[in-house]
Enzyme design. Structure first.
Site, PDB file in Angstrom:
ATOM      1  N   GLU A  95      50.863  35.239  39.046  1.00 17.11           N
ATOM      2  CA  GLU A  95      50.733  35.570  37.614  1.00 17.11           C
ATOM      3  C   GLU A  95      50.329  34.267  36.952  1.00 17.11           C
ATOM      4  OE1 GLU A  95      51.350  35.475  33.999  1.00 17.11           O
ATOM      5  OE2 GLU A  95      53.453  36.066  34.237  1.00 17.11           O
TER       6      GLU A  95
ATOM      7  N   LYS B 133      62.599  28.466  43.694  1.00 16.73           N
ATOM      8  CA  LYS B 133      62.411  27.097  43.186  1.00 16.73           C
ATOM      9  C   LYS B 133      61.978  27.203  41.734  1.00 16.73           C
ATOM     10  CE  LYS B 133      59.111  24.307  42.447  1.00 16.73           C
ATOM     11  NZ  LYS B 133      59.634  23.576  41.275  1.00 16.73           N
TER      12      LYS B 133
ATOM     13  N   CYS C 206      51.887  32.938  28.511  1.00 19.13           N
ATOM     14  CA  CYS C 206      50.642  33.221  29.238  1.00 19.13           C
ATOM     15  C   CYS C 206      49.916  34.444  28.681  1.00 19.13           C
ATOM     16  CB  CYS C 206      50.892  33.355  30.727  1.00 19.13           C
ATOM     17  SG  CYS C 206      52.279  34.419  31.093  1.00 19.13           S
TER      18      CYS C 206
ATOM     19  N   GLU D  17      42.755  27.890  28.555  1.00 20.98           N
ATOM     20  CA  GLU D  17      44.111  28.183  28.090  1.00 20.98           C
ATOM     21  C   GLU D  17      44.739  26.895  27.555  1.00 20.98           C
ATOM     22  OE1 GLU D  17      47.196  29.094  31.025  1.00 20.98           O
ATOM     23  OE2 GLU D  17      47.795  30.771  29.761  1.00 20.98           O
TER      24      GLU D  17
END
Ligand code: ADP
Length: 473
Positions: A245, A170, A279, A378
């Protein structure tokens, strides 16, 4: 207009059982460029069944057969180069050269690397008193984010194929078209029916369905920490293995003997690449206090070499992926100002002359305290925080004062200091100076940056179970 309203299940493009669709927007123009179907749980069940049915034979294919399959995929992927570059630029807004040199190349490297790693991979090991066999884990569910539409999909799919695990993918709703090209590639090279299944849809229906599905054995997810947490909770109900992750707030430590221009350029490159939507990007630059003025000037100079603009016009920084992402980044820039950091470049609002498109100003904050929100959370946009240190011990301590541990970067000359900094950073990947990428090396995070490793042989291990046999004749 790209209207991809079908899912790919059991080797065929099939209609969705639902009627809901979602528009895909080009972030550089804010125009609708196509549509996907939002799949249903019924679509997902069909895909999982197809993968389950494919498992007995695919898991028994030989290593040589799977190496050949991966090599054929890599070749066909190369044939689709232009299409992949154009598609990623359209759906993500990444500049053409980034779509080519990073997005296209990463996908290619993962398929080629998986073939290479597989050639040398041992699925059976003899030990004193027992034999260890590594067998495909079963059906894997893959959930991927929008920031690297070919990288995250390809690393997961390539490793799963190498391990003999059928998959249901997906992709992210914001950037789903690159995965359609991948599907066409698999179809063209004759990946066996049911081994690869694509179900488009929302996180709350298909993503949630994958993580809770009783017939999926393993979920590999890349995305936000908040979603990772939901996936892990869901997966726990069926004791499903998960690989996550997640985010990062990676440090870049500049040593006293570093070349200031080069280190500043590298720091700026981190927030420029993919508009900072990476990331593993370094978003906290730690510099010796004595280097402050010189480094700030070098950063400003370097930033002027990364103009923001139309990704089709060869600029270095394109737009952010969506209005939502733009709003998030704006609020962090406001937060930095409110927290009292010094803004030496950028700011809120759109860059001059760019009213259409989700463009934002690359922003650098100095005089940042590591406890500030902009140093801890982040941001996922082109925003750099610069912190100063007096001793290397202090720099390492500050580098590690974070809930994350995905990556770290060190710039300098003295080997002993470089080693000390690199081994002191608690993160899954540390890069020293401008070393080239190595696709055989493990990638993944410490702490809240995730669980598990991808890329190369470590990536393949994720899709395997270890069986011990005592007295194997
Ligand atoms: P972002 O907020 O930047 O879109 P996410 O982590 O939410 O990042 O998205 C990454 C991927 O996770 C996307 O494919 C998204 O559809 C999917 N996703 C979102 N919510 C869920 C969920 N509850 N369960 C599983 N997958 C999800």
């Amino acid at each position: 207009m790209r209207n991809y309203l079908k899912h790919y299940i059991n080797g065929e493009w099939v209609d969705s059982t639902g009627s809901e669709t979602e528009e895909v927007i080009n972030p550089a123009t804010e125009e609708v460029i196509g549509k996907i179907s939002l799949g249903t749980k019924e679509d997902l069940d069909k895909a999982v069944k197809a993968a389950r049915d494919a498992f007995p034979s695919f898991s028994q294919t030989t290593k040589e057969e799977r190496v050949e399959m991966l090599e054929n995929i890599a070749k066909e992927y190369e044939n689709r180069k232009e299409d992949i570059i154009e598609t990623i630029t359209d759906e993500l807004g990444s500049p053409l050269e980034i779509s080519e040199n990073i997005h296209f190349m990463m996908g290619y490297n993962h398929f080629s690397q998986a073939a290479e790693s597989l050639k040398n991979f041992s699925f059976i090991e003899e030990h004193d008193g027992h034999t260890r066999m590594k067998e495909s884990i079963g059906v894997s569910g893959l959930i991927t984010p929008w920031n690297f539409p070919t990288n995250q999909t390809s690393t997961k799919i390539a490793s799963a194929f190498a391990a003999g695990s059928p998959v249901v993918l997906k992709p992210a709703e914001l950037t789903p078209f690159a995965a359609v090209i991948l599907t066409e590639i698999f179809d063209k090279v004759g990946v066996p029916k049911g081994v690869f299944n694509l179900v488009n849809g929302s996180g709350s229906v298909i993503g949630d369905g994958i993580s809770s599905h009783p017939d999926i054995d393993f979920v590999s997810f890349t995305g936000s920490g908040a979603t990772g947490e939901k996936i892990m909770k869901n997966a726990s109900e069926t004791i499903k293995k998960v690989a996550l992750e997640l985010g990062g707030k990676s440090p870049l430590i500049v040593l006293e003997d570093a070349n200031v221009e080069e280190a500043a350029k590298a720091a700026v490159g981190h927030i420029a690449t993919n508009s900072g939507q990476v990331c593993s990007a370094a978003t906290r630059t730690l510099i010796p206090a004595s280097m402050k003025e010189e480094f700030e000037e070098a950063m400003k100079k370097s930033l002027s070499e990364f103009p923001v603009g139309d990704p089709r016009q060869g600029n270095h920084i394109g737009p952010l992926v969506s209005k939502k992402q733009w709003d998030t980044v704006q609020s962090y820039i406001e937060k930095g100002i409110e927290e009292g950091a010094t803004m030496i470049a950028g700011g809120t609002g759109k860059p001059e002359g760019l009213d259409k498109g989700y463009y934002t100003k690359p922003t650098i904050f100095t005089d940042v305290d590591n406890q500030m929100v902009i140093a801890q959370e982040e941001i996922f946009g082109p925003v750099m925080t610069v912190l100063t240190y007096d001793t290397l011990e202090e720099a390492i301590e500050t580098a590690n004062e974070t809930i994350y541990g995905l990556a770290g970067y060190v710039y300098g000359k003295d080997p002993a200091m470089l080693r000390k900094a690199a081994s002191g950073i608690r993160a899954g990947r540390v890069k020293v100076n401008d070393t080239e990428a190595d696709f055989s090396s493990p990638f993944g995070g410490f702490k809240q940056s995730g669980i598990g490793r991808e890329w190369g042989d470590y990536g393949i291990e994720e899709y395997l179970e270890v069986k011990t046999i005592l007295g194997y004749p």
